[in-house]
Design an enzyme around this catalytic site. Sequence first.
Site, PDB file in Angstrom:
ATOM      1  N   ARG A 189     -26.574  29.841 -43.293  1.00  7.02           N
ATOM      2  CA  ARG A 189     -27.220  28.883 -44.221  1.00  7.02           C
ATOM      3  C   ARG A 189     -26.442  27.589 -44.407  1.00  7.02           C
ATOM      4  NH1 ARG A 189     -28.115  33.553 -47.332  1.00  7.02           N
ATOM      5  NH2 ARG A 189     -30.126  34.492 -46.783  1.00  7.02           N
TER       6      ARG A 189
ATOM      7  N   LYS B 123     -30.165  13.310 -39.954  1.00  6.57           N
ATOM      8  CA  LYS B 123     -31.274  13.991 -39.261  1.00  6.57           C
ATOM      9  C   LYS B 123     -30.669  14.836 -38.154  1.00  6.57           C
ATOM     10  CE  LYS B 123     -35.480  11.182 -39.733  1.00  6.57           C
ATOM     11  NZ  LYS B 123     -36.521  10.395 -39.029  1.00  6.57           N
TER      12      LYS B 123
ATOM     13  N   GLU C 246     -31.771   0.893 -29.856  1.00  2.55           N
ATOM     14  CA  GLU C 246     -31.759   1.201 -31.299  1.00  2.55           C
ATOM     15  C   GLU C 246     -31.075   0.070 -32.080  1.00  2.55           C
ATOM     16  OE1 GLU C 246     -33.569   3.665 -32.309  1.00  2.55           O
ATOM     17  OE2 GLU C 246     -33.243   5.521 -31.182  1.00  2.55           O
TER      18      GLU C 246
ATOM     19  N   LYS D  33     -28.475   0.874 -41.016  1.00  2.46           N
ATOM     20  CA  LYS D  33     -29.063   2.222 -41.122  1.00  2.46           C
ATOM     21  C   LYS D  33     -28.631   2.892 -42.429  1.00  2.46           C
ATOM     22  CE  LYS D  33     -30.104   6.591 -39.050  1.00  2.46           C
ATOM     23  NZ  LYS D  33     -30.260   7.458 -37.910  1.00  2.46           N
TER      24      LYS D  33
ATOM     25  N   GLU E  86     -36.643  10.508 -46.123  1.00  4.72           N
ATOM     26  CA  GLU E  86     -37.780   9.855 -45.464  1.00  4.72           C
ATOM     27  C   GLU E  86     -39.100  10.056 -46.208  1.00  4.72           C
ATOM     28  OE1 GLU E  86     -37.992   9.330 -40.863  1.00  4.72           O
ATOM     29  OE2 GLU E  86     -39.588  10.727 -41.363  1.00  4.72           O
TER      30      GLU E  86
ATOM     31  N   ARG F 260     -37.369   5.012 -45.453  1.00  6.20           N
ATOM     32  CA  ARG F 260     -36.664   5.410 -44.230  1.00  6.20           C
ATOM     33  C   ARG F 260     -37.570   5.364 -43.000  1.00  6.20           C
ATOM     34  NH1 ARG F 260     -32.191  10.121 -43.104  1.00  6.20           N
ATOM     35  NH2 ARG F 260     -31.982   9.632 -40.876  1.00  6.20           N
TER      36      ARG F 260
ATOM     37  N   ASN G 213     -38.125   4.350 -37.968  1.00  7.25           N
ATOM     38  CA  ASN G 213     -38.927   4.984 -36.925  1.00  7.25           C
ATOM     39  C   ASN G 213     -39.777   3.964 -36.160  1.00  7.25           C
ATOM     40  OD1 ASN G 213     -40.769   7.687 -36.111  1.00  7.25           O
ATOM     41  ND2 ASN G 213     -38.670   8.075 -36.741  1.00  7.25           N
TER      42      ASN G 213
ATOM     43  N   HIS H 252     -41.091   4.416 -32.523  1.00  7.08           N
ATOM     44  CA  HIS H 252     -40.985   5.840 -32.195  1.00  7.08           C
ATOM     45  C   HIS H 252     -42.327   6.576 -32.157  1.00  7.08           C
ATOM     46  CE1 HIS H 252     -36.764   4.977 -32.785  1.00  7.08           C
ATOM     47  NE2 HIS H 252     -36.426   6.217 -32.431  1.00  7.08           N
TER      48      HIS H 252
ATOM     49  N   HIS I  80     -41.832   8.171 -28.902  1.00  6.86           N
ATOM     50  CA  HIS I  80     -41.686   9.629 -28.791  1.00  6.86           C
ATOM     51  C   HIS I  80     -42.822  10.236 -27.974  1.00  6.86           C
ATOM     52  CE1 HIS I  80     -38.717  10.719 -32.317  1.00  6.86           C
ATOM     53  NE2 HIS I  80     -38.101  10.421 -31.198  1.00  6.86           N
TER      54      HIS I  80
ATOM     55  N   HIS J 190     -34.160   8.196 -24.247  1.00  9.67           N
ATOM     56  CA  HIS J 190     -34.757   7.950 -25.570  1.00  9.67           C
ATOM     57  C   HIS J 190     -34.909   6.443 -25.844  1.00  9.67           C
ATOM     58  CE1 HIS J 190     -35.721   8.581 -29.784  1.00  9.67           C
ATOM     59  NE2 HIS J 190     -34.756   7.737 -30.119  1.00  9.67           N
TER      60      HIS J 190
HETATM   61  N1  LIG Z   1     -30.599  12.022 -35.524  1.00 13.36           N
HETATM   62  C1  LIG Z   1     -30.962  10.775 -35.367  1.00 13.36           C
HETATM   63  O1  LIG Z   1     -31.073  10.009 -36.330  1.00 13.36           O
HETATM   64  C2  LIG Z   1     -31.225  10.251 -33.996  1.00 13.36           C
HETATM   65  C3  LIG Z   1     -31.321   8.866 -33.792  1.00 13.36           C
HETATM   66  C4  LIG Z   1     -31.558   8.397 -32.510  1.00 13.36           C
HETATM   67  C5  LIG Z   1     -31.670   9.287 -31.449  1.00 13.36           C
HETATM   68  N2  LIG Z   1     -31.553  10.609 -31.661  1.00 13.36           N
HETATM   69  C6  LIG Z   1     -31.601  11.557 -30.541  1.00 13.36           C
HETATM   70  O2  LIG Z   1     -30.476  11.308 -29.707  1.00 13.36           O
HETATM   71  C7  LIG Z   1     -30.760  11.757 -28.393  1.00 13.36           C
HETATM   72  C8  LIG Z   1     -30.325  10.714 -27.394  1.00 13.36           C
HETATM   73  O3  LIG Z   1     -28.937  10.511 -27.525  1.00 13.36           O
HETATM   74  P1  LIG Z   1     -28.086   9.888 -26.342  1.00 13.36           P
HETATM   75  O4  LIG Z   1     -28.761   8.712 -25.790  1.00 13.36           O
HETATM   76  O5  LIG Z   1     -26.702   9.767 -26.829  1.00 13.36           O
HETATM   77  O6  LIG Z   1     -28.230  11.009 -25.225  1.00 13.36           O
HETATM   78  P2  LIG Z   1     -27.261  12.180 -24.719  1.00 13.36           P
HETATM   79  O7  LIG Z   1     -26.620  12.885 -25.819  1.00 13.36           O
HETATM   80  O8  LIG Z   1     -28.081  12.958 -23.761  1.00 13.36           O
HETATM   81  O9  LIG Z   1     -26.139  11.375 -23.928  1.00 13.36           O
HETATM   82  C9  LIG Z   1     -26.500  10.643 -22.789  1.00 13.36           C
HETATM   83  C10 LIG Z   1     -25.679  11.072 -21.552  1.00 13.36           C
HETATM   84  O10 LIG Z   1     -24.378  10.517 -21.642  1.00 13.36           O
HETATM   85  C11 LIG Z   1     -23.392  11.545 -21.478  1.00 13.36           C
HETATM   86  N3  LIG Z   1     -22.243  11.088 -22.246  1.00 13.36           N
HETATM   87  C12 LIG Z   1     -22.091  11.135 -23.602  1.00 13.36           C
HETATM   88  N4  LIG Z   1     -20.990  10.461 -23.951  1.00 13.36           N
HETATM   89  C13 LIG Z   1     -20.423   9.997 -22.820  1.00 13.36           C
HETATM   90  C14 LIG Z   1     -19.280   9.208 -22.536  1.00 13.36           C
HETATM   91  N5  LIG Z   1     -18.526   8.708 -23.504  1.00 13.36           N
HETATM   92  N6  LIG Z   1     -18.991   8.932 -21.246  1.00 13.36           N
HETATM   93  C15 LIG Z   1     -19.798   9.386 -20.255  1.00 13.36           C
HETATM   94  N7  LIG Z   1     -20.906  10.109 -20.455  1.00 13.36           N
HETATM   95  C16 LIG Z   1     -21.217  10.410 -21.723  1.00 13.36           C
HETATM   96  C17 LIG Z   1     -24.075  12.791 -21.948  1.00 13.36           C
HETATM   97  O11 LIG Z   1     -23.480  13.924 -21.410  1.00 13.36           O
HETATM   98  C18 LIG Z   1     -25.497  12.562 -21.425  1.00 13.36           C
HETATM   99  O12 LIG Z   1     -25.543  12.911 -20.059  1.00 13.36           O
HETATM  100  C19 LIG Z   1     -32.252  12.027 -28.345  1.00 13.36           C
HETATM  101  O13 LIG Z   1     -32.455  13.407 -28.348  1.00 13.36           O
HETATM  102  C20 LIG Z   1     -32.773  11.398 -29.613  1.00 13.36           C
HETATM  103  O14 LIG Z   1     -33.925  12.045 -30.083  1.00 13.36           O
HETATM  104  C21 LIG Z   1     -31.329  11.102 -32.907  1.00 13.36           C
HETATM  105  O1  LIG Z   2     -32.844   8.121 -38.702  1.00 15.27           O
HETATM  106  C1  LIG Z   2     -34.050   7.964 -38.686  1.00 15.27           C
HETATM  107  O2  LIG Z   2     -34.757   8.136 -39.689  1.00 15.27           O
HETATM  108  C2  LIG Z   2     -34.746   7.568 -37.444  1.00 15.27           C
HETATM  109  O3  LIG Z   2     -35.959   7.575 -37.379  1.00 15.27           O
HETATM  110  C3  LIG Z   2     -33.883   7.153 -36.284  1.00 15.27           C
HETATM  111  C4  LIG Z   2     -34.552   7.330 -34.923  1.00 15.27           C
HETATM  112  O4  LIG Z   2     -33.944   6.378 -34.069  1.00 15.27           O
HETATM  113  C5  LIG Z   2     -34.287   8.687 -34.288  1.00 15.27           C
HETATM  114  O5  LIG Z   2     -34.795   8.703 -32.985  1.00 15.27           O
HETATM  115  C6  LIG Z   2     -34.782   9.899 -35.054  1.00 15.27           C
HETATM  116  O6  LIG Z   2     -34.267  11.076 -34.488  1.00 15.27           O
HETATM  117  C7  LIG Z   2     -36.279  10.035 -35.050  1.00 15.27           C
HETATM  118  O7  LIG Z   2     -36.623  10.995 -35.970  1.00 15.27           O
HETATM  119  P1  LIG Z   2     -38.026  11.733 -36.012  1.00 15.27           P
HETATM  120  O8  LIG Z   2     -38.123  12.135 -37.443  1.00 15.27           O
HETATM  121  O9  LIG Z   2     -39.087  10.765 -35.605  1.00 15.27           O
HETATM  122  O10 LIG Z   2     -37.929  12.874 -35.081  1.00 15.27           O
HETATM  123 ZN   LIG Z   3     -34.506   6.781 -32.017  1.00 13.72          ZN
END
Ligand SMILES: NC(=O)c1ccc[n+]([C@@H]2O[C@H](COP(=O)([O-])OP(=O)(O)OC[C@H]3O[C@@H](n4cnc5c(N)ncnc54)[C@H](O)[C@@H]3O)[C@@H](O)[C@H]2O)c1
Ligand SMILES: O=C(O)C(=O)C[C@@H](O)[C@H](O)[C@H](O)COP(=O)(O)O
Ligand SMILES: [Zn+2]
Length: 348
Positions: free
Chosen positions: A109, A131, A173, A210, A220, A224, A228, A231, A235, A251
């Site tokens: 949990r 998130k 982003e 952000k 959200e 918030r 998006n 997206h 998405h 992404h």
């Molecule tokens: N939680 C949120 O608010 C939020 C916001 C935006 C995106 N996201 C999510 O994030 C994900 C995309 O993240 P991303 O673009 O970082 O992708 P990722 O985590 O897949 O990383 C991209 C690639 O780079 C490699 N890598 C990472 N760091 C490295 C480094 N320093 N040197 C060399 N290679 C490296 C990874 O192994 C991978 O192959 C998506 O799933 C998206 O939905 C979440």
């Molecule tokens: O932090 C947020 O809120 C965002 O929407 C940031 C986005 O860049 C990110 O891709 C996020 O993971 C999207 O969330 P989702 O709720 O649409 O899945």
């Molecule tokens: Zn995003």
Amino acid sequence: MKNLNSVVAIGPQALPGLAEMLRQRAVSQIFVVVDSNTARHCYPVLEPYLPAHTLIEIPAGEEYKTLATCETVWSQLTEKSADRFAVVVNLGGGVVTDLGGFCAATYKRGIRFVQVPTTLLAQVDASVGGKTGVDFQGFKNQIGVFQEPAGVFIDPQFLQTLDNRQLKSGYAEVVKHWLIADAPAFDTQRHEGVLVEDWSLIIRDSVATKQQIVEADPLESGLRKVLNFGHTVGHALESYLLLQPGREILHGEAVAAGMICESWLSVQKGLLSETELDRIETFLFSVFEKVQFVTMETDAIAQLALQDKKNSGTTINCTLLNGIGKAVYDQPVTLAEIAESLRYYHRL
Ligand SMILES: NC(=O)c1ccc[n+]([C@@H]2O[C@H](COP(=O)([O-])OP(=O)(O)OC[C@H]3O[C@@H](n4cnc5c(N)ncnc54)[C@H](O)[C@@H]3O)[C@@H](O)[C@H]2O)c1
Ligand SMILES: O=C(O)C(=O)C[C@@H](O)[C@H](O)[C@H](O)COP(=O)(O)O
Ligand SMILES: [Zn+2]
């Protein structure tokens, strides 16, 4: 910088700051989640700052951001008898920070986790704001929870091993943050494109944008949703292409295309001028290649927007721009309008 109850440290002091935090808190065990690339490129940089710990490696790539991968992480936590005083350190891009955060937030949990983002995308966006989650049945982030990390430790030196395509994906982003909240940055900084020598300032500004929004609406329920922007369509495109071997896009690439479609929708709703749309498009196409799909696919792609988390019932609620640097959320758009925006993009 403070983000709700978690620390955000940016710069060369970030990793020493993480070491200090781990020293000060009551910690029973430390688990470091890496993917196969961050194990190689980033773990050697982080390791000297950590006391004794267990490494948990997952495969790299969005296709592994699944419940099946979570099971492997939960299994290793269980095998090592991790208790509620254990801390998970997520070292990687957005896949590792989203998935590792989710695994920690749900194990017994919820145990504490910290984010050490290593891609530009994770440094400016994914590691901040709480998130966490994984994809499910092809839909992006379908399963997840909001849970703030205990800290976010951002060291731009990790970007040195990142390739240009990944850097651009994160830059999308950054541009999103400019388009929704920072017109002066869009006007001035876009001229530099991704030829940035020191990302620190851009990361600081993006994180600050952000954080301000997340602090006002952490779960959200309203504001918030501006984060998006791009997206709803982005998405849908990403989910569609993720299921097609050989056609996966990153992404940020999907979000860049989504921002063009949603800027076009903003013009159709009388919120944005044609001139502003033209400036956004010209800039985004100067950085990102056009995402390839055929007109016949637009309806199938648009359908996927029906699963968007901002929707209410069958109403698709989009975040649109009412000027560069200003966003409005909960703007209803029809499925036909989403499909038309994709056809517009395709014709460009
Ligand atoms: N939680 C949120 O608010 C939020 C916001 C935006 C995106 N996201 C999510 O994030 C994900 C995309 O993240 P991303 O673009 O970082 O992708 P990722 O985590 O897949 O990383 C991209 C690639 O780079 C490699 N890598 C990472 N760091 C490295 C480094 N320093 N040197 C060399 N290679 C490296 C990874 O192994 C991978 O192959 C998506 O799933 C998206 O939905 C979440
Ligand atoms: O932090 C947020 O809120 C965002 O929407 C940031 C986005 O860049 C990110 O891709 C996020 O993971 C999207 O969330 P989702 O709720 O649409 O899945
Ligand atoms: Zn995003």
